[in-house]
Structure formats: C-alpha cells, structure tokens
Design an enzyme around this catalytic site. Structure first.
Site, PDB file in Angstrom:
ATOM      1  N   ASP A  24      44.661  29.316  40.676  1.00  0.00           N
ATOM      2  CA  ASP A  24      43.258  29.664  40.460  1.00  0.00           C
ATOM      3  C   ASP A  24      42.381  28.547  41.005  1.00  0.00           C
ATOM      4  OD1 ASP A  24      40.595  30.144  39.089  1.00  0.00           O
ATOM      5  OD2 ASP A  24      41.762  31.765  38.197  1.00  0.00           O
ATOM      6  N   ASP A  45      42.154  26.682  45.978  1.00  0.00           N
ATOM      7  CA  ASP A  45      41.977  27.910  46.747  1.00  0.00           C
ATOM      8  C   ASP A  45      43.339  28.314  47.302  1.00  0.00           C
ATOM      9  OD1 ASP A  45      41.478  29.867  48.642  1.00  0.00           O
ATOM     10  OD2 ASP A  45      39.795  28.818  49.566  1.00  0.00           O
ATOM     11  N   ASP A  68      45.763  38.743  42.649  1.00  0.00           N
ATOM     12  CA  ASP A  68      44.705  39.156  41.732  1.00  0.00           C
ATOM     13  C   ASP A  68      43.582  38.126  41.849  1.00  0.00           C
ATOM     14  OD1 ASP A  68      43.331  40.518  39.797  1.00  0.00           O
ATOM     15  OD2 ASP A  68      44.462  39.707  38.117  1.00  0.00           O
ATOM     16  N   HIS A  71      39.362  39.126  45.375  1.00  0.00           N
ATOM     17  CA  HIS A  71      39.126  40.539  45.682  1.00  0.00           C
ATOM     18  C   HIS A  71      38.215  40.746  46.889  1.00  0.00           C
ATOM     19  CE1 HIS A  71      41.160  41.038  41.971  1.00  0.00           C
ATOM     20  NE2 HIS A  71      40.124  40.750  41.200  1.00  0.00           N
ATOM     21  N   GLU A  96      46.043  43.684  43.409  1.00  0.00           N
ATOM     22  CA  GLU A  96      45.389  44.359  42.296  1.00  0.00           C
ATOM     23  C   GLU A  96      43.886  44.507  42.535  1.00  0.00           C
ATOM     24  OE1 GLU A  96      48.167  42.941  38.562  1.00  0.00           O
ATOM     25  OE2 GLU A  96      46.112  42.252  38.678  1.00  0.00           O
ATOM     26  N   ASP A  97      43.302  45.392  41.753  1.00  0.00           N
ATOM     27  CA  ASP A  97      41.845  45.592  41.736  1.00  0.00           C
ATOM     28  C   ASP A  97      41.282  45.889  43.121  1.00  0.00           C
ATOM     29  OD1 ASP A  97      41.755  45.135  38.981  1.00  0.00           O
ATOM     30  OD2 ASP A  97      41.600  42.978  39.263  1.00  0.00           O
TER      31      ASP A  97
END
Length: 199
Positions: A24, A45, A68, A71, A96-97
């Site tokens: 993260d 990053d 995830d 996005h 995801e998403d």
C-alpha cells in the site's frame, strides 16, 4: 490494504499459504501488526522499482496475485505488466473493483480506447493468436498500448485465459508458454461417410 482486513481474510481463506504480502502507498500501513509471521507489509507505490524490488526480495513468485490498488486504468495495466510474470505457471492474477474502469475519474470511460477494459479485451484476441497470426503482427495489434513492442510474456503466450465478471477480471497463466493451445488434432475412425476430410 487500507486497514489491513483483507490480508487477515486471505490468511483465513488460504490456510495453507506460505506467505501473504500486502502493498500500500499509505505510510500509515506501517502501523499494521499481524499475529501471523507469514503476513508481510510493503509500503510504497506497487508500480515503483523500490516496492517491486522489496516484494521480490520477500518472494519472487506467487500462485495468486490480487490487484486491489488505485483502480486507475494506467496503474492497472502497469501493475499487470510488472507482476503477471511473477505468477507461477497455472496461477491466477485477479483485478478487483473493475467497475471503476468505466469512470473518467479513474482514467477510464466506456468509450476510452486506452482503458484497462479495452486492454484486456484485446488480450482475449492474443489467447487466440494462432488463428490470426498470418493477418497482422502482434506488435501492430497491441500498438495502442505498446509503442516499442509487446512484453515478452505476452509474445511468448503465457496468458491462458481471461474471465470477465461484474467488477472482476481474472487472468490465468498457462502451464507452459505458446500460442498453439489446442494441441494436436485428433481424428477418430477410418471412414468419412458424410464429409470427405483431408488426410
């Protein structure tokens, strides 16, 4: 990772996992503590060399990689190019998403030819490259996304399949590279009663 709950969920679901790495960009993720030693946290990053190198030092191949992240379309594509080669043969890469890809706020949009959806839609054709390879070069077909040639893993045929679901894209890595994925043709019988087939 946000508050770290997903890693705890994965640790519970993948009970036999050797290691779980979360990455993260938020510096506050350094504060997260886990009871299991197999859970590792990398802050940075994910598309930077620094974070990639740190992840690679911990483990350089995985059965599952789940994006995830931000996005944002360009990040999704860059992460796939950077991390799909680290998926073990027969493994899976999940994004995801992907509903966000339809939003201009995330660098997408339904008519945006540079969106991550359009990128993966083009890769569907790469899984069938053996049937159109005489018509156009792969470099030309994917020139919207790669001006200096396609990444080696795409050219070699490591993408076995791509599955689209609501808000999820799943890419399976082939067990071995190549574009002739159907294998040798099998013909049964000795007589062609209905249609004469070439020998």
């Amino acid at each position: 990772m946000q508050n770290g709950g997903s890693l705890e969920t994965y640790a519970e679901y993948f009970k036999n996992s050797e290691i779980l790495i979360g990455c993260d960009i938020n510096e506050d993720c350094k504060k997260l503590k886990y009871n299991q030693n197999k859970i590792k946290v990398v802050v940075g990053d994910a598309n930077s060399e620094t974070a990639h190198n740190e992840i690679s030092r911990i483990k350089n191949s995985f059965n599952f990689i789940i994006d995830d992240g931000s996005h944002v379309s360009v990040d999704i594509i860059n992460s796939f190019i950077r991390y799909f080669p680290m998926v073990n043969p027969g493994g899976v890469y999940v994004i995801e998403d992907t509903c966000t890809i339809f939003s201009k706020n995330f660098g997408g949009g339904i008519l945006n030819e540079f969106s991550a959806y359009n990128f993966f839609k083009k890769l569907i054709d790469i899984t069938n490259f053996q049937w159109w390879s005489d018509s156009i070069k792969m470099d030309d077909y994917l020139s919207t996304f790669f001006l200096n040639g396609v990444p080696k893993f795409i050219a070699e045929g490591w993408i076995d399949s791509i599955e689209f679901r609501n808000s999820i894209i799943k890419i399976k890595k082939a067990k071995k590279p190549g574009h002739d994925k159907l294998g040798a043709r099998t013909i049964k019988g000795t007589e062609a009663i209905v249609v004469d087939l070439p020998r």
